[in-house]
Design an enzyme around this catalytic site. Structure first.
Site, short mmCIF file in Angstrom:
data_model
loop_
_atom_site.label_atom_id
_atom_site.label_comp_id
_atom_site.label_asym_id
_atom_site.label_seq_id
_atom_site.Cartn_x
_atom_site.Cartn_y
_atom_site.Cartn_z
N LYS A 117 17.12 21.11 -11.17
CA LYS A 117 16.41 19.89 -11.55
C LYS A 117 17.29 18.86 -12.24
O LYS A 117 18.16 19.18 -13.03
CB LYS A 117 15.24 20.21 -12.49
CG LYS A 117 14.09 20.97 -11.86
CD LYS A 117 13.31 20.16 -10.83
CE LYS A 117 12.46 19.08 -11.45
NZ LYS A 117 11.35 19.63 -12.22
N HIS A 131 0.83 -1.22 0.00
CA HIS A 131 0.00 0.00 0.00
C HIS A 131 0.86 1.26 0.00
O HIS A 131 0.43 2.30 0.47
CB HIS A 131 -0.95 0.03 1.21
CG HIS A 131 -1.70 -1.24 1.42
ND1 HIS A 131 -2.93 -1.49 0.86
CD2 HIS A 131 -1.37 -2.37 2.11
CE1 HIS A 131 -3.34 -2.70 1.22
NE2 HIS A 131 -2.40 -3.26 1.96
#
Ligand code: ARG
Length: 456
Positions: free
Chosen positions: A283, A156
């Site tokens: 980035k 999960h």
């Protein structure tokens, strides 16, 4: 150029209709297979005395020269031809005159295109299998170096139990190994020869389909001529297998993207497999993994398109079937480029063992081991589970983890706890103890690596 099917027609084909009808812009990639198929056909026709041996020899020699010219770039494809089969026949006839016109005896473009496609896809599938194996090898090399690298295993997407990074990677190696298996199996059904089915009903000539099939490396000729020209199951089967393989790469890609994020920082992709941003200087983006994930949708689309095209088609050949090629070629190209970029991307990534370990230390992922400890000391597992849950709640309230609890604190929950519990809940111990077959212990993962290598 004049159509090879002239005779019945009073008018030439409309220009737009001609363009619309043509497939040469995409089926010319099968020219090698088309020529090799024709070489075998000429040999069969001669062996059966359907055409004279000396003429078959001339045809074979000329076809071989045409192939060499194409490969050397001295002969260009004539894109005014309808399809690759027409182009080869036109070129052969230009070089040989009437002898060239004999090649198309006892066959049709309907069985010819089915033959070419099977041969082309056989070659491509063998290449794809090799590429998948390269990816498995890349995964194994990273796994081998990380059998003791502890990371949180998730269910999960919640931290569940400690695993090794190798164990996680080997799950992907297992998936890819099944992809190899599926493709190898699909090859068995693909490797059946349709040639000699002719237009749909077979032929009045005394052909030897088994001989021709054997010359072309097929295991046998298909047993029904209508099926021979109508069947595209082999395309669907391959594309299903491609779609599954893409799905595997896509799941892996998703994790690579997640792991590369600042939130995880479990891995860092090599600079050479990432890109920067045009505006944000900090980035480093995992575009390759994202693109693989994105292209998966394309391959699913290719499969759905052909399933839909074939649904409701009456037997035997229909022109709709020309639509089989662009989709499967796209699926082949897409899977290949993804596999080509994926292996070196995986192999060159750096693994941040410390960050993985730090993440594994949070989130009580050794709680199952504490419950198992109690259960091994005779506490019923359900009770052990409940006691452990209460301890976790106590830890959360008091900002502690299990390892930093005093033995006295443990004993307040159950008198069964002894000092030996600490040895049972250390992350290294949690990993080492999961030594069941296929489990995450370093010994089990090393066994898996050996098993996968032997299957390769
Ligand atoms: N270009 C065609 C295809 O790709 C070849 C077969 C054409 N046969 C025909 N009867 N028109 O399917």
């Amino acid at each position: 150029m004049e159509k090879l099917w002239t005779g019945r027609f009073k008018k030439p084909i409309n220009e737009i209709a001609d363009k619309f009808n043509a497939s040469i812009t995409f089926d010319s990639r099968m020219i090698k297979q088309d020529i090799l198929g024709s070489v075998a056909h000429a040999k069969m026709l001669a062996k059966q005395s359907i055409i004279p041996q000396n003429e078959a020899d001339l045809i074979v020699e000329t076809l071989t020269a045409i192939l060499a010219d194409i490969e050397q770039g001295t002969l260009q494809i004539d894109f005014s031809c309808e399809d690759v089969h027409m182009f080869v026949e036109q070129e052969l006839t230009a070089r040989l005159g009437d002898v060239g016109k004999k090649l198309h005896t006892a066959r049709s473009r309907n069985d010819q295109v089915a033959l070419d496609l099977r041969m082309y896809l056989r070659d491509q599938t063998l290449e794809i299998i090799e590429l998948i194996k390269e990816n498995i090898r890349a995964i194994l090399s990273v796994a081998e170096a990380n059998t003791d690298a502890v990371m949180p295993g998730y269910t999960h997407l919640q931290r569940a139990q400690p695993i090794s990074f190798a164990q996680h990677l080997l799950a992907y190696a297992s998936m890819l190994l099944r992809d190899v298996d599926r493709l190898s199996d699909a090859l068995k059904r693909l490797n059946v020869s349709p040639i000699g089915s002719c237009a749909l009903a077979g032929t009045t000539f005394d052909t030897d389909r088994a001989f021709e099939a054997e010359l072309l490396g097929f295991s046998e000729p298909c047993i029904n001529s209508i099926d021979g020209v109508s069947d595209r199951d082999f395309c669907l089967e391959l594309m299903s297998d491609f779609a599954i393989a893409m799905m595997h790469l896509s799941r892996f890609s998703e994790e690579i993207v997640l792991w590369s994020s600042w939130e995880f920082r479990f891995i860092e992709l090599d600079d050479s497999f990432t890109t920067g941003s045009s505006i944000m200087p900090q980035k480093k983006n995992s575009d390759m993994a994202e693109l693989v994930r994105g292209k998966t949708g394309r391959v699913y689309g290719d499969l759905m398109a052909l399933l839909t095209t074939l649904k409701g088609l009456p037997l035997a050949y229909n022109k709709d079937m020309q639509e089989d090629k662009e989709g499967i070629f796209d699926a082949v190209d897409t899977l290949k480029i993804c596999l080509e970029v994926f292996a070196p991307m995986v192999e060159s990534m750096s693994v941040k063992k410390d960050n993985m370990l730090a993440a594994a230390k949070e989130g009580f992922i050794n709680a199952t081991d504490l419950a198992d400890y109690l259960a091994k000391k005779g506490v019923p597992f359900r009770t052990a589970y409940k006691i452990t849950g209460e301890i976790v709640a106590y830890c959360i309230d008091n900002n502690k983890d299990l390892e930093s609890m005093e033995i006295g604190e443990f004993k307040a929950f159950s008198p069964v706890f002894e000092d030996d519990l600490y040895g049972e809940i250390s992350l290294e111990a949690c990993l080492k103890k999961r030594s069941s077959f296929g489990g995450t212990s370093p010994a089990s993962t090393r066994t898996q690596i050996t098993q996968i290598k032997s299957k390769l």
